[in-house]
Design a protein around this motif. Structure first.
Motif, short mmCIF file in Angstrom:
data_model
loop_
_atom_site.label_atom_id
_atom_site.label_comp_id
_atom_site.label_asym_id
_atom_site.label_seq_id
_atom_site.Cartn_x
_atom_site.Cartn_y
_atom_site.Cartn_z
N LEU A 20 0.66 -1.10 0.06
CA LEU A 20 0.00 -0.14 -0.21
C LEU A 20 0.93 1.27 0.10
O LEU A 20 0.64 2.24 -0.66
CB LEU A 20 -0.92 -0.07 1.07
CG LEU A 20 -2.01 -1.03 1.14
CD1 LEU A 20 -2.77 -1.06 2.52
CD2 LEU A 20 -2.99 -0.85 0.17
N ASN A 70 1.46 4.51 -2.80
CA ASN A 70 1.43 6.01 -2.62
C ASN A 70 2.78 6.51 -3.01
O ASN A 70 2.71 7.49 -3.64
CB ASN A 70 1.25 5.94 -0.93
CG ASN A 70 0.08 6.04 -0.44
OD1 ASN A 70 -0.88 5.52 -1.04
ND2 ASN A 70 -0.20 6.60 0.80
N TYR A 97 1.32 6.59 9.28
CA TYR A 97 0.64 5.31 8.88
C TYR A 97 0.82 4.26 9.82
O TYR A 97 -0.13 3.50 10.06
CB TYR A 97 1.43 4.73 7.55
CG TYR A 97 1.19 5.77 6.20
CD1 TYR A 97 -0.30 5.53 5.74
CD2 TYR A 97 1.98 6.66 6.13
CE1 TYR A 97 -0.44 6.57 4.50
CE2 TYR A 97 1.99 7.48 5.09
CZ TYR A 97 0.63 7.52 4.23
OH TYR A 97 0.66 8.60 3.18
N ASN A 112 -1.93 5.63 12.61
CA ASN A 112 -3.33 5.55 12.25
C ASN A 112 -3.45 4.27 11.55
O ASN A 112 -3.16 3.14 11.85
CB ASN A 112 -3.41 6.87 11.47
CG ASN A 112 -3.18 8.05 12.43
OD1 ASN A 112 -4.05 8.59 13.07
ND2 ASN A 112 -2.06 8.75 12.39
N SER A 113 -3.96 4.44 10.19
CA SER A 113 -3.77 3.37 9.23
C SER A 113 -3.93 4.01 7.99
O SER A 113 -4.11 5.27 7.52
CB SER A 113 -5.50 2.76 9.40
OG SER A 113 -6.48 3.49 8.91
N TRP A 114 -3.74 3.11 6.68
CA TRP A 114 -3.34 3.70 5.47
C TRP A 114 -4.60 4.42 4.82
O TRP A 114 -4.46 5.39 4.24
CB TRP A 114 -2.84 2.48 4.68
CG TRP A 114 -2.60 2.87 3.19
CD1 TRP A 114 -1.65 3.40 2.65
CD2 TRP A 114 -3.54 2.78 1.95
NE1 TRP A 114 -1.79 3.49 1.29
CE2 TRP A 114 -2.83 3.34 0.89
CE3 TRP A 114 -4.98 2.52 1.98
CZ2 TRP A 114 -3.65 3.35 -0.19
CZ3 TRP A 114 -5.65 2.71 0.80
CH2 TRP A 114 -4.85 2.90 -0.35
N VAL A 115 -5.77 3.71 5.17
CA VAL A 115 -6.91 4.34 4.61
C VAL A 115 -7.34 5.66 5.33
O VAL A 115 -7.57 6.65 4.61
CB VAL A 115 -8.18 3.15 4.94
CG1 VAL A 115 -9.46 3.96 4.71
CG2 VAL A 115 -8.05 1.99 4.00
N LYS A 116 -7.16 5.64 6.56
CA LYS A 116 -7.41 6.76 7.27
C LYS A 116 -6.59 8.01 7.08
O LYS A 116 -7.05 8.95 6.74
CB LYS A 116 -7.20 6.63 9.04
CG LYS A 116 -7.67 7.71 9.66
CD LYS A 116 -7.40 7.45 11.22
CE LYS A 116 -7.73 8.90 12.18
NZ LYS A 116 -7.84 8.69 13.44
N ASN A 174 -4.71 8.60 4.24
CA ASN A 174 -5.06 8.91 2.89
C ASN A 174 -6.43 9.57 2.57
O ASN A 174 -6.71 10.86 1.96
CB ASN A 174 -5.15 7.69 1.88
CG ASN A 174 -3.67 7.52 1.45
OD1 ASN A 174 -2.91 8.02 0.66
ND2 ASN A 174 -3.42 6.04 2.05
N LEU A 175 -7.40 9.14 3.33
CA LEU A 175 -8.90 9.87 3.33
C LEU A 175 -8.47 11.41 4.05
O LEU A 175 -9.02 12.45 3.42
CB LEU A 175 -9.81 9.19 4.26
CG LEU A 175 -10.47 8.07 3.37
CD1 LEU A 175 -11.37 7.23 4.48
CD2 LEU A 175 -11.11 8.38 2.14
#
Length: 234
Positions: A122, A126, A194, A197-201, A203-204
């Motif tokens: 992931l 990016n 990252y 937090n998380s990859w999705v969070k 990036n959002l």
């Protein structure tokens, strides 16, 4: 051709300890000066770390904030090209040669592609977006550089921006059609946010704040939004 590496810091003693050895080695090989532009509110021993390196000059900036500190560092720089480096970013081994080549090719500005210090499909996804120009390209982790005259023409970083000052700067480069290059020798950036937090969070949140910036939301509000949503030291 002299390169001025300008590093804005705020309590970055640990990262400076990691970075300055390599940078000083390069400064012994090439015409490079290293300028640390410290926040007037720093409370650590960054200045003492700098004293161990003859090629490093430490200044206390006249105002806090990354944009103001970078402008202050530039005002003290003697180089023909200014390279702005975050203290937690590692430059590639051939950064000096790559910048000189880019300059000889007629580029008056530029930045580096990067990869993360953690292996992840992931994160690799990016990092691919940093290898070419696009909407999200050119942020501060990409180590922006400018010819001295170009930096003056752009009037430096906008000190009203307490966040996104790097994107505002590269937007000025695009609008004024200043030739720039994305160097493919990759810098290495921290994946800390990252991990926290998380990859999705991440990036959002990045996408949301970036869109707010594009819609003209004031930087102070952008910073407040970013800090409220993301678990990270900003």
């Amino acid at each position: 051709m002299m390169l001025s590496i300008i590093i804005p810091v705020y309590n970055e003693q640990e990262n400076l300890s990691k970075r300055l050895s390599f940078l000083s080695e390069q400064a012994n090989k090439f015409p490079i000066e290293i300028i640390i532009s410290n926040s007037p509110e720093s409370t650590d021993d960054s200045n003492l770390i700098c004293e161990h390196y003859s090629k490093v000059t430490h200044f206390i900036a006249n105002k806090k904030g990354r944009a103001a500190q970078m402008n202050f560092g530039a005002s003290k720089a003697k180089g023909d090209i200014f390279l702005f480096l975050h203290a937690d970013v590692i430059l590639p081994q051939d950064f000096y040669q790559q910048i000189i080549v880019a300059n000889k090719q007629g580029n008056k500005a530029g930045f580096f592609a990067y990869k993360f210090d953690k292996k992840s499909a992931l994160l690799n996804f990016n990092s691919k977006f940093t290898t070419k120009d696009g909407l999200f390209a050119g942020g501060g982790d990409q180590c922006q550089f400018f010819k001295k005259e170009t930096f003056a023409k752009l009037k430096g970083f906008n000190e009203e921006f307490c966040i996104m000052e790097d994107f505002e700067m590269i937007d000025k480069v695009r609008k004024q059609k200043i030739p720039f290059k994305i160097i493919q020798s990759k810098a290495i950036v921290s994946a800390r946010k990252y991990k926290e937090n998380s990859w999705v969070k991440v990036n959002l949140i990045n996408g949301y704040v970036f869109l707010q910036y594009k819609f003209g939301v004031h930087p102070t509000k952008l910073r407040k939004t970013y800090k409220s949503l993301l678990r990270e030291r900003v």
